[in-house]
Design an enzyme around this catalytic site. Structure first.
Site, PDB file in Angstrom:
ATOM      1  N   ASP A   1     101.480  22.672  64.642  1.00 53.86           N
ATOM      2  CA  ASP A   1     102.461  23.099  65.629  1.00 53.86           C
ATOM      3  C   ASP A   1     103.356  21.918  66.000  1.00 53.86           C
ATOM      4  O   ASP A   1     103.102  20.774  65.618  1.00 53.86           O
ATOM      5  CB  ASP A   1     101.749  23.607  66.886  1.00 53.86           C
TER       6      ASP A   1
ATOM      7  N   ASP B   1     103.643  26.217  61.833  1.00 54.52           N
ATOM      8  CA  ASP B   1     102.931  27.244  62.591  1.00 54.52           C
ATOM      9  C   ASP B   1     103.735  27.603  63.845  1.00 54.52           C
ATOM     10  O   ASP B   1     104.720  28.301  63.747  1.00 54.52           O
ATOM     11  CB  ASP B   1     101.511  26.789  62.910  1.00 54.52           C
ATOM     12  N   ASP B   2     103.354  27.113  65.006  1.00 54.07           N
ATOM     13  CA  ASP B   2     104.033  27.482  66.243  1.00 54.07           C
ATOM     14  C   ASP B   2     104.786  26.302  66.853  1.00 54.07           C
ATOM     15  O   ASP B   2     104.495  25.138  66.556  1.00 54.07           O
ATOM     16  CB  ASP B   2     103.011  27.996  67.265  1.00 54.07           C
TER      17      ASP B   2
ATOM     18  N   ASP C   1     101.396  25.574  71.195  1.00 54.94           N
ATOM     19  CA  ASP C   1     100.135  26.294  71.057  1.00 54.94           C
ATOM     20  C   ASP C   1      99.220  25.907  72.213  1.00 54.94           C
ATOM     21  O   ASP C   1      98.807  24.747  72.331  1.00 54.94           O
ATOM     22  CB  ASP C   1      99.471  25.964  69.716  1.00 54.94           C
TER      23      ASP C   1
ATOM     24  N   LYS D   1     103.194  29.999  72.070  1.00 56.49           N
ATOM     25  CA  LYS D   1     101.930  30.731  72.003  1.00 56.49           C
ATOM     26  C   LYS D   1     101.085  30.304  73.207  1.00 56.49           C
ATOM     27  O   LYS D   1     100.695  29.151  73.330  1.00 56.49           O
ATOM     28  CB  LYS D   1     101.194  30.436  70.697  1.00 56.49           C
TER      29      LYS D   1
END
Length: 449
Positions: free
Chosen positions: A236, A260-261, A264, A305
């Site tokens: 992330d 990914d994000d 997180d 997230k």
């Protein structure tokens, strides 16, 4: 690649050409040493054996009192003055509370982790500093590390430190990992690391929950193009997950093009709930793949997230923006607690702009526009002050609506100031005459801008 690349208005490749980034120069805290030339210093590479030898020598070398200076070509036998700089490893062992280690510009190449050990602390009002010298750019380059969870770049296990103006890249795991508390991380850039760029978590598997990192401030920082090469679902931009205490804050930070994000805040059943995290004035965009198109089927691609494993944690997100992420802009990610979201804007994300399927969340003055899927907003829509995107149109109980005409510009333009602050120009700024201006509760606008 995003499945939405065929949309000329919103496609990843087209947008990437339209977004400009100006990387921040470092700022010196305190006196500006204008009489000292800002020369280009050579790079140096330290092997694990060299680091070990340096640590041994540092233990027997007494450095100068006061602030210390390090350089890529510093020598462990030097006193750490500006004219005779020492090594980073040596300086870290001897810097006193209230004093600063100044890093001269250049490339510092390492093949093992640089660790600020547990107990190597400043104090409240007397931080220890690890700061770029003047406008120079020190780059901590860990590209020589192998991919692996033990191979972090800079690991901060101490308390009461200021880390400012550094660039950290190429680590085999996290670029910067923070296991200590009451630290201030400012105007740093983490990129092309092989796990999350900057992550908070316990310093040791044996650390008690009371020792989990707490009350850290991450300010004006930028994390991008981080990607784990094994499955593409771990790296992330920023993370405060699994084992973090309370009071951690991200303010004016930018996460982009992470595999990914963007952020997180995952909680896990095995370790229980994390402390509540606050995110302010921050931006997440184009997460889910890196800027060169690297991604996998496992890459989530959320902007923010905000949970995991159905564990309740009451995070706060305010005045933040998510746009054109692969999946959701803002998501509860199974957190059924009370997340408070105030004056956020989410635009044109790959699924929902806001995805809060369950929970008692509180929504105040948020703005959603042109999402691919409908928003899900379980909780309280305070004073009907939110404008959502549902069934391919805007919706609001008071009859407010959003259209492209409500914005000065929907063309992303992102730069960073010298202090690392995010500059958005007219992007997503409400246009004069928009009925979203002044319609917030108890006053103010709807959305982040």
């Amino acid at each position: 690649m995003f499945k939405r690349n065929d949309r000329s208005k919103n496609g990843f490749n087209a947008l990437r050409l339209g977004v400009s980034f100006v990387l921040a120069s470092s700022c010196l805290i305190g006196t500006a040493y204008a009489d000292v030339p800002s020369n280009n210093l050579p790079s140096t590479t330290l092997t694990e054996e060299a680091v070990s030898a340096t640590d041994s020598a540092a233990a027997s070398t007494t450095l100068a009192a006061g602030d210390l200076y390090v350089a890529p070509n510093g020598n462990v036998s030097n006193p750490g003055t500006i004219s005779s700089p020492t090594t980073l490893e040596a300086a870290l062992t001897q810097i006193a509370p209230g004093k600063t280690i100044y890093l001269r510009g250049g490339n510092y190449a390492y093949s093992s982790t640089i660790t600020i050990q547990r107990g190597n602390n400043g104090s409240n009002g007397s931080l220890k500093g690890l700061v770029a010298y003047g406008s120079e750019k020190p780059v901590l380059d860990f590209s020589a590390q192998a991919f692996g969870s033990a191979n972090r770049g800079l690991q901060l296990n101490g308390d009461f430190w200021l880390v400012k103006g550094l660039e950290v890249k190429g680590a085999g795991d996290n670029g910067i990992y923070i296991g200590g508390s009451n630290n201030r991380i400012e105007n740093v850039e983490t990129h092309h690391n092989r796990d999350t760029g900057l992550q908070l978590g316990r310093y040791s598997p044996n650390a008690s929950t009371s020792e989990w990192p707490a009350n850290n401030l991450i300010l004006n920082s930028y994390s991008h193009d981080n990607a784990d090469p094994d499955n593409g679902e771990d790296a992330d931009g920023f993370a405060a997950k699994l084992t973090v205490g309370s009071g951690n804050v991200f303010d004016n930070c930018l996460a982009a093009y992470n595999v990914d994000d963007g952020w997180d805040l995952y909680s896990k059943t095995e370790t229980g709930p994390i402390g509540a995290v606050t995110i302010l004035n921050s931006v997440a965009h184009h997460n889910g793949q890196t800027s060169d198109g690297t991604s996998t089927a496992n890459s989530d691609g959320n902007g923010f997230k905000l949970g995991g494993d159905k564990i309740k944690v009451n995070h706060i997100v305010k005045n933040s923006i998510a746009f054109q992420n692969k999946k959701h802009g803002f998501t509860y990610n199974s957190n059924p607690g009370t997340i408070t979201l105030t004056n956020n804007t989410s635009w044109d994300n790959g699924q929902s702009n806001f995805a809060f399927d369950k929970g008692e969340h509180v929504f105040i003055n948020n703005l959603s526009f042109e999402g691919t899927a409908s928003d899900k907003t379980s909780g309280t829509d305070q004073d009907n002050s939110n404008v959502w995107w549902k069934n391919k149109k805007t919706t609001n109980a008071k009859g407010l609506a959003a259209s492209a005409d409500d914005f000065v510009s929907l063309v992303p333009s992102i730069t960073r100031g010298a202090d690392g602050s995010i500059q958005l120009g007219d992007f997503l700024k409400l246009a004069k005459g928009s009925d979203l201006i002044g319609s917030g509760t108890p006053s103010g606008n709807i959305g982040a801008r």
